[in-house]
Design a protein around this motif. Structure first.
Motif, PDB file in Angstrom:
ATOM      1  N   ILE A 236       0.828  -1.208   0.000  1.00 21.82           N
ATOM      2  CA  ILE A 236       0.000   0.000   0.000  1.00 21.82           C
ATOM      3  C   ILE A 236       0.862   1.258   0.000  1.00 21.82           C
ATOM      4  CG2 ILE A 236      -0.255   0.372   2.492  1.00 21.82           C
ATOM      5  CD1 ILE A 236      -3.056   0.601  -0.154  1.00 21.82           C
ATOM      6  N   THR A 237       2.120   1.174   0.494  1.00 19.10           N
ATOM      7  CA  THR A 237       2.976   2.364   0.457  1.00 19.10           C
ATOM      8  C   THR A 237       3.243   2.799  -0.978  1.00 19.10           C
ATOM      9  OG1 THR A 237       5.008   1.023   0.562  1.00 19.10           O
ATOM     10  CG2 THR A 237       4.106   1.829   2.651  1.00 19.10           C
ATOM     11  N   PHE A 238       3.349   1.837  -1.901  1.00 16.05           N
ATOM     12  CA  PHE A 238       3.579   2.180  -3.305  1.00 16.05           C
ATOM     13  C   PHE A 238       2.310   2.741  -3.951  1.00 16.05           C
ATOM     14  CE2 PHE A 238       6.964  -0.796  -2.339  1.00 16.05           C
ATOM     15  CZ  PHE A 238       8.056  -0.183  -2.930  1.00 16.05           C
ATOM     16  N   TYR A 245      -2.550  10.224  -4.723  1.00 21.40           N
ATOM     17  CA  TYR A 245      -2.323  10.525  -3.314  1.00 21.40           C
ATOM     18  C   TYR A 245      -1.025  11.317  -3.092  1.00 21.40           C
ATOM     19  CZ  TYR A 245      -5.767   6.775  -3.212  1.00 21.40           C
ATOM     20  OH  TYR A 245      -6.868   6.012  -3.456  1.00 21.40           O
ATOM     21  N   HIS A 246       0.062  10.850  -3.689  1.00 19.26           N
ATOM     22  CA  HIS A 246       1.368  11.520  -3.596  1.00 19.26           C
ATOM     23  C   HIS A 246       1.788  11.793  -2.145  1.00 19.26           C
ATOM     24  CE1 HIS A 246       1.647  12.031  -7.915  1.00 19.26           C
ATOM     25  NE2 HIS A 246       0.459  12.607  -7.957  1.00 19.26           N
ATOM     26  N   GLY A 292     -11.771  -5.470   6.995  1.00 17.05           N
ATOM     27  CA  GLY A 292     -10.881  -4.333   6.792  1.00 17.05           C
ATOM     28  C   GLY A 292     -10.175  -4.388   5.450  1.00 17.05           C
ATOM     29  N   THR A 293      -9.738  -5.573   5.057  1.00 20.08           N
ATOM     30  CA  THR A 293      -9.078  -5.732   3.757  1.00 20.08           C
ATOM     31  C   THR A 293     -10.008  -5.340   2.619  1.00 20.08           C
ATOM     32  OG1 THR A 293      -7.634  -7.496   4.585  1.00 20.08           O
ATOM     33  CG2 THR A 293      -8.019  -7.423   2.213  1.00 20.08           C
ATOM     34  N   GLY A 294     -11.259  -5.744   2.703  1.00 18.90           N
ATOM     35  CA  GLY A 294     -12.219  -5.395   1.652  1.00 18.90           C
ATOM     36  C   GLY A 294     -12.461  -3.901   1.558  1.00 18.90           C
ATOM     37  N   ILE A 295     -12.495  -3.207   2.684  1.00 20.14           N
ATOM     38  CA  ILE A 295     -12.759  -1.762   2.693  1.00 20.14           C
ATOM     39  C   ILE A 295     -11.645  -0.990   1.981  1.00 20.14           C
ATOM     40  CG2 ILE A 295     -12.944   0.260   4.218  1.00 20.14           C
ATOM     41  CD1 ILE A 295     -14.459  -1.507   6.192  1.00 20.14           C
ATOM     42  N   THR A 296     -10.398  -1.514   2.003  1.00 16.53           N
ATOM     43  CA  THR A 296      -9.285  -0.796   1.360  1.00 16.53           C
ATOM     44  C   THR A 296      -9.400  -0.717  -0.147  1.00 16.53           C
ATOM     45  OG1 THR A 296      -7.896  -2.785   1.193  1.00 16.53           O
ATOM     46  CG2 THR A 296      -7.716  -1.479   3.216  1.00 16.53           C
ATOM     47  N   LEU A 301      -8.984   7.957   0.512  1.00 15.49           N
ATOM     48  CA  LEU A 301      -7.891   7.768   1.464  1.00 15.49           C
ATOM     49  C   LEU A 301      -8.428   7.515   2.863  1.00 15.49           C
ATOM     50  CD1 LEU A 301      -4.864   7.795   2.132  1.00 15.49           C
ATOM     51  CD2 LEU A 301      -5.020  10.291   2.363  1.00 15.49           C
ATOM     52  N   TYR A 302      -9.505   8.193   3.227  1.00 11.55           N
ATOM     53  CA  TYR A 302     -10.067   8.022   4.563  1.00 11.55           C
ATOM     54  C   TYR A 302     -10.604   6.608   4.764  1.00 11.55           C
ATOM     55  CZ  TYR A 302      -9.740  13.091   4.692  1.00 11.55           C
ATOM     56  OH  TYR A 302      -9.266  14.376   4.665  1.00 11.55           O
ATOM     57  N   LEU A 303     -11.231   6.050   3.740  1.00  7.03           N
ATOM     58  CA  LEU A 303     -11.735   4.686   3.862  1.00  7.03           C
ATOM     59  C   LEU A 303     -10.601   3.669   3.846  1.00  7.03           C
ATOM     60  CD1 LEU A 303     -15.007   4.744   1.715  1.00  7.03           C
ATOM     61  CD2 LEU A 303     -14.773   4.619   4.205  1.00  7.03           C
ATOM     62  N   ILE A 304      -9.542   3.953   3.105  1.00  8.16           N
ATOM     63  CA  ILE A 304      -8.370   3.072   3.135  1.00  8.16           C
ATOM     64  C   ILE A 304      -7.796   3.024   4.550  1.00  8.16           C
ATOM     65  CG2 ILE A 304      -5.983   2.799   2.334  1.00  8.16           C
ATOM     66  CD1 ILE A 304      -6.896   3.938  -0.364  1.00  8.16           C
TER      67      ILE A 304
END
Length: 405
Positions: A236-238, A245-246, A292-296, A301-304
Motif C-alpha cells: 500500500i505504500t507504493f 495521493y502523492h 478491513g481488507t475489503g474496505i481498502t 484515502l479516509y476509507l483506506i
C-alpha cells in the motif's frame, strides 16, 4: 506464582513491554522507507521489501534456537545480550552505502532481534499464575504493535530530514536508552528450572508440538495472518506514494498509526479470551481482518485508513489469543512451543510478499486484496477448527488406528 496487578507483575510486564517496543521499532524502521530505498538503489518494490523480509526471516529462524538455548541456560541473560547486539547492528547500518551490505546487516540484525521474542512469553509463563499470564501477554503483544508503530513513524519522520542510513543511527540512539531501562527493571527468574541440552530431546519436543492437534492450527493461523497483514502495508505504500495521493515518506510512516487499533485489541484480548474462549476470539479477529481488507478497495484515502484500522484490530486480536493459546496449551517446553509459534509467524511475514507480489503484478492493489481474502479464508477455517474440532481431534491417532483395525 505472581498475581496480576502486583508490583512484581508490573515490573516484569513493563520491562518486557519496553524491550518489545525497542525490538520491533528496530525491525520495522525500513517499511515506510521502501519507496525511498527503491529510488535510491534503483530496485523494484519487491526487492525493496527484502530490507524488511530479510530481517523477519532471520528473526523467525533464530527463534527456535533461542528458545532451546534459554530452556537450558536461562532467559534473562539471553534477552539482554541479544537485544544489545541488535541495537549495535542498527548503529552499524549507518556505515554502509550499498544495497547488498544493507541486506547482510539486516539479516544479522534479525538474528539478534529474535532473543527477546523467543523467550518473553515463556519467562512470564514460568513466573505468573494463569490469569495473570493472559493479561500480561495482551499487554506484551500491545507493546509489539507500539514498537512497530514507533519504528515506522520514526523511520518516516527522520527520513524527511536525514538520509536513510542516518535514520538508522537516530533509532539506534533511542534504543540504547530503552535497553538500559530493560536491564535495570528485568529481574532474575524465581521459578526457572534448567533443562539439559540434548539435541535428541530438542527434536522430540518440537515434533511433539507440531503433531499436537491443538497447537499446529494456531501456528498456521498466526503465520498465515501475518503472511498477509504485514505485507499489505508494504504494497500500500507504493499505492499511496503514486497519484492521486502523492504521500511523502513522513505521511507514509503516519499510516502505521492504524496499528494503534491493534494495540487496543491486544490490551483487551486477555479479558475476551478468558470470557469467550481464545478460538472464538481468533475467529472474530480473522473476520475483522477480512472486512478491513475489503474496505481498502475504496479510492477514498479516509476509507483506506479505516480499512487498515479494522484490519489492525482484527489481526492483533487474533494474534494475541493465538499466542496465549499456545503458551497455555503446551504441556512441556513452553519456550520451545512459543518460539515455534513465532517461527511460523515471522516466516509468514517473510514469505507473504512473494505470494502477494503475484497478485500485485496481475492486478495491482485489487489483486493484493483478492490474494489476501483467499488466504484469510484459510485462517478463519483454522480458527473454527480450534473452536469446534479439537475436542474430537485430541485422540485422532487412536481413532485412525481403531478404524484401520
Amino acid at each position: 506464582m505472581i498475581k496480576s496487578g502486583t508490583w512484581e507483575w508490573w515490573r516484569i510486564t513493563g520491562a518486557l513491554c519496553l524491550g518489545s517496543i525497542m525490538i520491533f521499532a528496530n525491525l520495522y524502521v525500513t517499511q515506510p522507507l521502501m519507496p525511498l530505498l527503491a529510488n535510491e538503489f534503483s530496485i523494484s518494490p519487491l526487492k525493496a521489501s527484502y530490507t524488511l523480509t530479510s530481517a523477519t526471516l532471520s528473526l523467525g529462524l533464530s527463534l527456535v534456537f533461542f528458545g532451546v538455548i534459554s530452556d537450558a541456560l536461562g532467559r534473562r541473560w539471553l534477552i539482554l545480550t541479544s537485544s544489545f547486539c541488535a541495537v549495535l547492528t542498527t548503529a552499524l547500518v549507518t556505515l554502509v552505502d550499498n544495497y547488498e551490505w544493507l541486506i547482510a546487516l539486516r539479516i544479522i540484525q534479525g538474528v539478534c532481534l529474535g532473543g527477546l521474542p523467543a523467550v518473553a512469553v515463556a519467562y512470564m509463563a514460568e513466573e505468573f499464575e494463569p490469569k495473570a499470564l493472559v493479561s500480561a501477554i495482551g499487554l506484551y503483544v500491545a507493546a509489539n504493535s507500539l514498537g512497530g508503530i514507533s519504528g515506522r513513524l520514526l523511520g518516516g519522520f527522520f527520513a524527511e530530514f536525514l538520509s536513510w542510513s542516518h535514520t538508522f543511527g537516530a533509532v539506534a540512539m533511542l534504543s540504547i536508552g530503552l535497553w538500559l531501562i530493560l536491564a535495570v527493571l528485568l529481574p532474575k527468574q524465581k521459578h526457572y528450572t534448567a533443562k539439559s541440552f540434548k539435541l535428541k530431546g530438542i527434536g522430540s519436543d518440537l515434533f511433539n508440538h507440531l503433531k499436537n492437534p491443538k497447537l499446529l492450527p494456531a501456528y498456521l493461523l498466526g503465520g498465515f495472518n501475518f503472511f498477509i497483514f504485514v505485507n499489505q502495508f508494504s504494497f500500500i505504500t507504493f499505492v499511496l506514494e503514486a497519484e492521486p495521493y502523492h504521500l511523502s515518506t513522513k505521511f507514509l510512516g503516519a499510516l502505521f498509526l492504524t496499528y494503534l487499533a491493534g494495540t487496543v485489541a491486544s490490551a483487551i484480548s486477555g479479558k475476551f479470551g478468558n470470557r469467550f474462549g481464545q478460538p472464538s476470539c481468533m475467529a472474530a479477529g480473522c473476520i475483522l481482518l477480512m472486512i478491513g481488507t475489503g474496505i481498502t478497495l475504496s479510492e477514498s484515502l479516509y476509507l483506506i485508513i479505516l480499512g487498515f484500522l479494522i484490519s489492525s484490530f482484527g489481526f492483533f486480536f487474533a494474534h494475541s489469543n493465538a499466542s496465549s493459546w499456545v503458551s497455555q496449551t503446551a504441556t512441556h517446553s513452553k519456550a520451545s512451543a512459543s518460539s515455534l509459534y513465532l517461527l511460523f509467524y515471522y516466516v509468514g511475514a517473510s514469505t507473504g510478499g512473494l505470494y502477494l507480489n503475484i497478485f500485485w503484478q496481475w492486478n495491482a492493489w485489487i489483486g493484493v486484496v483478492i490474494g489476501s481474502l483467499i488466504m484469510l479464508s484459510v485462517t478463519l477455517a483454522l480458527a473454527l477448527y480450534l473452536k469446534l474440532g479439537t475436542k474430537y481431534a485430541t485422540n485422532w491417532g487412536e481413532k485412525i488406528l481403531a478404524n484401520s483395525e
